[in-house]
Write a protein that holds these residues in place. Sequence first.
Motif: not given
Length: 404
Positions: A338-346, A364-370, A372-374
């Motif tokens: 859940a913490d990892e998702k929170r990071w990727y989600d912004g 840091l934009r190399n690890l933006r939300d898209r 992992r979420r996609d």
Amino acid sequence: MSRRRLALIFGNDNYGGDKQLTSCVKDARDMESKLRSVGFTCTQSHNSDKRAMDCAFRDFCSKIKNNDCILIYFSGHGMEQNGKNYLVPIEKVCDPEFDCVCLDTMLKQLNRCGDNILNVIILDACRADKDNNTWKTKGANAEECSEPAYGKALTSYVRLPTESQFALIFSSDPGTVSFGSKAGENSFFTSALLNHLITPNLTLEEIMRNVQNEILEKSSKRQRPWLNSCLREPFYLNGAGSTRPTTASSGIAAASKPASTPRPASAASTTSWSEEFDLSGKELIRNRLWSEEFDLSGNQLRCKGRPCAKCKKCRDWHFNGDDETWRWVCNWENWTKADEKRWYDGGWKCFTKRNDGATCRRDLRNLRDRDRRDLDDDVDPDLLLLLDRLLYDLLRHICLCDRH
């Protein structure tokens, strides 16, 4: 030689069913307490599946530097197959090569982590426990004996790399099991090890001799620890020749050397601010403040950023979040999915690059939300592992000494 001390400690109990153990997490916690008392910086991983063990070991290896003293302790089930030893995670094992952690692979990886590293590997594995049916009884004489819960017991055929120093300790002779305990108690081996581990002025070999004698007596000579060592120097855990870590907070020596006067790493170190510029007034004050914040000794980070004077990590990033987010980020080593998702989600937006001359090349934009979420649910797990590695490499490289 003064060596920095790092320890990685595993304790696995929750195997379930007739493979359940009762003392391994306690063993791990008690070992952590003892090792901290003699200067080790410890990382723990309890009741871990294969992926969690792999990640813990990978992150641990990334911290290792030349001349470090490394200790890895594992308490749980172990097994041997096709001449290789495996540490068993708390999940179903179909094929040890894919479902378990290979000891040979761990040793090779440690050997690649740096030069002149001293490694101590302690395995309280092939566990038998009175509360499960891995304890067997011989029919004729009713003498208690046991067999490992998974496959065969550990083998002595272990190829120790030659570049670094290694000491490999099994809780029992190769091919035999080590006895567990009742709930709330340490195993035979770890109990004896804790009794002698920090005895002053004893080498590792002398400590293990005392441990062996105690276990032989306690187990009526049915369990005997095994040591395979290629150490080229006497290793003391506590006392004469002890390799305690050298840190900026270690007593009088640290107090006598102000952080604002860094010592050059080598003759090739970069020119100091005072040598490069004719500083006076405000510029001189700025130089003094920068020397307190940044390490100006010439040490360079891979990211080319400015290292912190305290932790030597990249200090080119500004935190702009609230107190709760700061505590969350500082606890990244214990993050859940859940913490990892929170990071990727912004969540990553709480860091921005400083505008006072930052030189860090990371983005840091190399690890933006898209990123992992996609991904689909059935995506290649190796790709997920790569993304996780990028995430934790980034968090590991940022200075978190204070909010700046």
